[in-house]
Motif scaffolding. Structure first.
Motif, short mmCIF file in Angstrom:
data_model
loop_
_atom_site.label_atom_id
_atom_site.label_comp_id
_atom_site.label_asym_id
_atom_site.label_seq_id
_atom_site.Cartn_x
_atom_site.Cartn_y
_atom_site.Cartn_z
N THR A 73 0.81 -1.22 0.00
CA THR A 73 0.00 0.00 0.00
C THR A 73 0.84 1.27 0.00
OG1 THR A 73 -0.15 0.09 2.41
CG2 THR A 73 -1.83 -1.19 1.25
N VAL A 74 2.15 1.14 0.23
CA VAL A 74 3.04 2.30 0.26
C VAL A 74 3.94 2.26 -0.98
CG1 VAL A 74 4.80 3.55 1.56
CG2 VAL A 74 3.04 2.28 2.77
N ALA A 75 3.95 3.34 -1.75
CA ALA A 75 4.74 3.39 -2.98
C ALA A 75 5.86 4.41 -2.84
CB ALA A 75 3.85 3.75 -4.16
N GLU A 76 6.99 4.12 -3.47
CA GLU A 76 8.12 5.04 -3.46
C GLU A 76 8.27 5.69 -4.83
OE1 GLU A 76 11.85 3.48 -2.22
OE2 GLU A 76 11.32 3.56 -0.10
N VAL A 77 8.54 6.99 -4.81
CA VAL A 77 8.73 7.74 -6.05
C VAL A 77 10.09 8.42 -5.98
CG1 VAL A 77 7.79 9.55 -7.53
CG2 VAL A 77 6.25 8.15 -6.18
N ARG A 78 10.87 8.32 -7.04
CA ARG A 78 12.17 9.01 -7.07
C ARG A 78 11.94 10.48 -7.39
NH1 ARG A 78 13.17 4.42 -10.16
NH2 ARG A 78 14.43 2.86 -9.08
N LEU A 79 12.85 11.30 -6.93
CA LEU A 79 12.75 12.74 -7.15
C LEU A 79 12.82 13.07 -8.64
CD1 LEU A 79 12.47 15.03 -5.12
CD2 LEU A 79 14.92 15.37 -5.23
N SER A 80 13.63 12.32 -9.38
CA SER A 80 13.76 12.57 -10.81
C SER A 80 12.49 12.23 -11.58
CB SER A 80 14.94 11.76 -11.37
OG SER A 80 14.74 10.38 -11.10
N GLU A 81 11.64 11.37 -11.03
CA GLU A 81 10.40 10.98 -11.71
C GLU A 81 9.33 12.06 -11.65
OE1 GLU A 81 10.42 6.13 -11.29
OE2 GLU A 81 9.60 7.30 -9.65
N LEU A 82 9.52 13.06 -10.81
CA LEU A 82 8.54 14.15 -10.71
C LEU A 82 8.48 14.98 -11.99
CD1 LEU A 82 9.07 15.42 -7.05
CD2 LEU A 82 7.39 13.79 -7.89
N LEU A 92 -1.07 12.45 -4.13
CA LEU A 92 -1.23 11.02 -4.41
C LEU A 92 -2.04 10.80 -5.69
CD1 LEU A 92 -0.59 8.20 -3.33
CD2 LEU A 92 -2.75 8.25 -2.10
N GLU A 93 -3.06 11.63 -5.88
CA GLU A 93 -3.91 11.49 -7.07
C GLU A 93 -3.13 11.81 -8.35
OE1 GLU A 93 -4.97 13.34 -4.30
OE2 GLU A 93 -6.03 11.56 -3.59
N SER A 94 -2.32 12.88 -8.30
CA SER A 94 -1.55 13.26 -9.49
C SER A 94 -0.47 12.21 -9.81
CB SER A 94 -0.91 14.64 -9.31
OG SER A 94 0.06 14.60 -8.28
N LEU A 106 -2.07 3.47 -1.02
CA LEU A 106 -2.77 4.36 -0.10
C LEU A 106 -1.89 5.53 0.33
CD1 LEU A 106 -4.47 1.67 2.17
CD2 LEU A 106 -5.44 2.84 0.20
N ARG A 107 -0.58 5.30 0.28
CA ARG A 107 0.37 6.34 0.65
C ARG A 107 1.54 6.32 -0.33
NH1 ARG A 107 2.11 4.94 6.50
NH2 ARG A 107 1.80 2.85 5.74
N ALA A 108 2.23 7.45 -0.41
CA ALA A 108 3.41 7.53 -1.26
C ALA A 108 4.49 8.30 -0.52
CB ALA A 108 3.08 8.21 -2.58
N VAL A 122 4.26 20.10 -2.95
CA VAL A 122 4.00 18.73 -2.50
C VAL A 122 2.88 18.76 -1.48
CG1 VAL A 122 4.99 16.67 -1.45
CG2 VAL A 122 6.41 18.11 -2.91
N ARG A 123 1.80 18.02 -1.80
CA ARG A 123 0.61 18.06 -0.94
C ARG A 123 0.23 16.63 -0.52
NH1 ARG A 123 -3.78 21.33 -3.78
NH2 ARG A 123 -2.40 23.04 -3.20
N GLY A 124 0.34 16.35 0.76
CA GLY A 124 -0.11 15.06 1.30
C GLY A 124 0.76 13.88 0.94
N VAL A 125 1.99 14.11 0.53
CA VAL A 125 2.91 13.03 0.19
C VAL A 125 4.14 13.18 1.08
CG1 VAL A 125 4.29 11.96 -1.63
CG2 VAL A 125 2.09 12.97 -2.19
N HIS A 126 4.58 12.08 1.66
CA HIS A 126 5.73 12.12 2.56
C HIS A 126 7.02 12.25 1.78
CE1 HIS A 126 8.87 10.28 5.14
NE2 HIS A 126 8.26 11.01 6.06
#
Length: 148
Positions: A73-82, A92-94, A106-108, A122-126
């Motif tokens: 339920t927790v996903a990781e995103v790299r900074l370069s992927e933004l 999270l929706e975007s 459920l979380r990122a 950044v809104r609502g993403v850790h």
């Protein structure tokens, strides 16, 4: 060619071994089962892993491994992927719309890997400590998610 004229290739069909037809047939008397014992009997066999009362191998070895129920339920995103995002708001929706996180997440969390090119909100993403510093250095800002 007719159906009654075709036959399988020579050597492709093997005749079934008929046991218990006398000593001259090669599998007489005990029919290849040896002498006495559980394996020689008609219905006598045991469950998979049974070792005659000895502690089975799968119980002698220690337990190992763990599957977290939270990890999927927790996903990781790299900074370069933004950079793949179209807007400047990262939520999270975007992230789901850009296929950066799975739909069932459920979380990122954004981790420091690569560089962020544009200023993002950044809104609502850790964010990890390093990623937070990189976003702020690029002119971005962080907004906490509203409590639901």
């Amino acid at each position: 060619m007719k159906l009654n004229s075709i036959s399988p290739a020579a050597g492709s069909k093997k005749t079934r071994l008929r046991v218990g037809r006398g000593a001259s047939a090669g599998q007489g008397k005990t029919c290849g089962r040896g002498v006495k014992g559980q394996r020689a009997r008609k219905g006598g066999y045991h469950k998979v892993g049974f070792e005659g009362g000895q502690m089975p191998l799968q119980r002698r070895l220690p337990k190992s491994g763990f599957r977290s129920k939270v990890a999927p339920t927790v996903a990781e995103v790299r900074l370069s992927e933004l950079a793949k995002l179209t807007g400047e708001i990262v939520s999270l929706e975007s992230l789901k719309e850009a296929n950066l996180v799975p739909l069932h997440a459920l979380r990122a969390r954004i981790v420091l890997s690569g560089k962020v090119a544009k200023a993002v909100i950044v809104r609502g993403v850790h964010l990890t400590k390093g990623a937070r510093a990189a976003v702020e250095a690029a002119g971005g800002k962080l907004e906490e998610a509203a409590a639901v």
